[in-house]
Scaffold this motif. Structure first.
Motif, PDB file in Angstrom:
ATOM      1  N   HIS A   1     -15.422 -14.769 -39.740  1.00 18.95           N
ATOM      2  CA  HIS A   1     -13.992 -14.498 -39.549  1.00 18.95           C
ATOM      3  C   HIS A   1     -13.869 -14.672 -37.840  1.00 18.95           C
ATOM      4  O   HIS A   1     -14.963 -14.258 -37.125  1.00 18.95           O
ATOM      5  CB  HIS A   1     -13.494 -13.324 -39.984  1.00 18.95           C
ATOM      6  N   HIS A   2     -12.912 -15.024 -37.577  1.00 22.76           N
ATOM      7  CA  HIS A   2     -12.848 -15.295 -35.990  1.00 22.76           C
ATOM      8  C   HIS A   2     -12.188 -13.913 -35.290  1.00 22.76           C
ATOM      9  O   HIS A   2     -12.666 -13.815 -34.131  1.00 22.76           O
ATOM     10  CB  HIS A   2     -11.836 -16.535 -35.418  1.00 22.76           C
ATOM     11  N   ASP A   3     -11.541 -13.103 -35.703  1.00 26.35           N
ATOM     12  CA  ASP A   3     -10.888 -12.185 -35.289  1.00 26.35           C
ATOM     13  C   ASP A   3     -11.952 -11.102 -35.358  1.00 26.35           C
ATOM     14  O   ASP A   3     -12.774 -10.971 -36.046  1.00 26.35           O
ATOM     15  CB  ASP A   3      -9.815 -11.667 -35.924  1.00 26.35           C
ATOM     16  N   ARG A  17     -12.942  -7.434 -35.766  1.00 26.86           N
ATOM     17  CA  ARG A  17     -12.460  -6.140 -36.632  1.00 26.86           C
ATOM     18  C   ARG A  17     -13.207  -4.844 -36.352  1.00 26.86           C
ATOM     19  O   ARG A  17     -14.344  -4.994 -35.876  1.00 26.86           O
ATOM     20  CB  ARG A  17     -12.613  -6.691 -38.128  1.00 26.86           C
TER      21      ARG A  17
END
Length: 424
Positions: free
Chosen positions: A256-258, A260
């Motif tokens: 995933h790019h975001d 967290r």
């Protein structure tokens, strides 16, 4: 004998680093290198490059995509551009790179050897051998496409090279360090990063010594045709003995790019922010007196200070360092160019004065890192989503920029991104 420092999974990403970021990475990478060499020496800088967790954090604090394989290419490229003009001062030479640049490494090493008086031919042989081991002796499903060789005037070196598995969209980075090495075929890696791809043939492991000797004996006694017949007769799917390889730290870089909250050690992040608020007014407004340095820049400097001074155990969450200057793909937020440029100015000022024997500013950075460690046990603060949301709210004020363009002013936030006026 050197040992592996750990492993990590790296999503394979394409694309190019835009010039506006590449130029800044070059300057910040060079000045961080100078600070480390001044404080800890050249050999310590090589050790840092051989540590996969620190290497990833180094790329993150420079604004690259926090989790991707692109950090390797961009960091090696930035160091080559930034350190080449400083070779006389630092005695550090960066060779190789991606694609055709990697194939020029042996010639570069020979030229460096002739210039500074070390055995360039031997280094060139080392370069070829390291590449051959990771492409042939270690058969793990990754094809090498990048080879960076960093060498000092006294012949110490580190190699960072990377392979890719296009089908699985994964990359693996390999780290080598000359310090303590006694053999190229008995566990020579400082670290290997990348997602596990099943059973791996690693003839560079010390436990493969009997296998290497047996292979030579088989080739001499049986010949290639009979070896093929024997291989066909081997029962398929036969289980092998479990590996005696000890458990090592394993850094998982998710797809995933975001960024967290589970990707960040929040206690360390809150401690860095608290230290910036505590030490900033005392050290950076009164002592440094650098025009334009505000609270946001001091927050970035707190993370840069940790990259310079931090112990290896503190880099288990590289995503945290992306909160210094964001990322070119807007994750965790657009790169705040005003903050980035202020960080470079402060670091350049500190390094320039330290070379003249005035280390007050470098010591201020160290105090910032020391304060963060002291606050780590009890510092608290907002959650990651709130921190990131705050960065987006102020992004246009700090000249936020990404590969998608400049961040719009709040009143223009509803307009299409392409309609935002271009800034130089």
């Amino acid at each position: 004998m050197v040992q592996r420092a750990g492993s990590a999974d790296l999503p394979l990403h394409g694309g190019r680093v835009p010039r506006w970021l590449g130029d800044r990475m070059t300057r910040l990478g060079a000045v961080i290198t100078q600070a480390i060499v001044i404080e800890y020496g050249r050999e310590e800088f090589l050790r840092r490059l051989a540590h996969p967790f620190w290497f990833q954090s180094f790329g993150c604090v420079m604004g690259m995509d926090w989790h991707s394989s692109g950090i390797t290419t961009s960091v090696i490229g930035a160091l080559k551009r930034g350190l080449t003009p400083l070779t006389a001062e630092l005695g550090i030479h960066v060779c190789g790179g991606r694609g055709r640049n990697s194939r020029q490494t042996p010639d570069e090493l020979i030229a460096i050897g002739d210039r500074v008086g070390i055995d360039g031919s031997r280094l060139a042989t080392t370069s070829r051998l390291v590449a051959k081991i990771d492409s042939a002796a270690v058969q793990d499903g990754f094809d090498l496409y990048l080879h960076g060789f960093i060498v000092t005037d006294d012949g110490k070196w580190v190699v960072v090279q990377q392979g890719k598995n296009g089908e699985k969209r994964q990359a693996r980075r390999y780290h080598w360090l000359s310090e303590g090495m006694t053999s190229f075929v008995d566990c020579p890696h400082a670290a290997i990063e990348g997602r596990g791809q099943g059973e791996i043939v690693n003839l560079a492991d010390r436990r493969a010594d009997a296998s290497r000797k047996s292979q030579l004996d088989l080739l001499a006694s049986l010949g290639p045709d009979r070896i093929v017949r024997e291989m066909v007769a081997i029962e398929p799917g036969r289980k092998t003995k479990p590996s005696a390889q000890p458990l090592l730290p394993h850094l998982i870089m998710p797809a995933h790019h975001d960024v967290r909250e589970e990707n960040v050690n929040m206690k360390r992040l809150h401690a860095a922010l608290a230290a910036a608020a505590d030490r900033g007014p005392e050290d950076f407004e009164r002592l440094l007196l650098v025009p334009g340095v505000g609270a946001r820049t001091v927050k970035a400097l707190a993370m840069v200070a940790e990259v310079v001074h931090g112990a290896p155990c503190r880099f288990s969450d590289p995503a945290r360092f992306s909160l210094a200057h964001g990322g070119k793909d807007r994750h965790p937020f657009p790169v705040p160019l005003k903050v980035y440029d202020e960080t470079i100015r402060v670091m350049k000022s500190a390094v320039s004065k330290a070379r003249l024997g005035r280390e007050e500013e470098l010591q201020a950075l160290k105090r910032l890192d020391d304060q963060a460690r002291q606050l780590e046990k009890y510092a608290t603060g907002p959650d990651l989503k709130e921190i990131v949301a705050g960065e987006f709210r102020r992004s246009s004020d700090w000249d936020g920029r990404s590969v998608f363009g400049w961040e719009p002013r709040p009143e223009a936030s509803c307009a299409p991104r392409s309609s935002v006026p271009s800034r130089a």
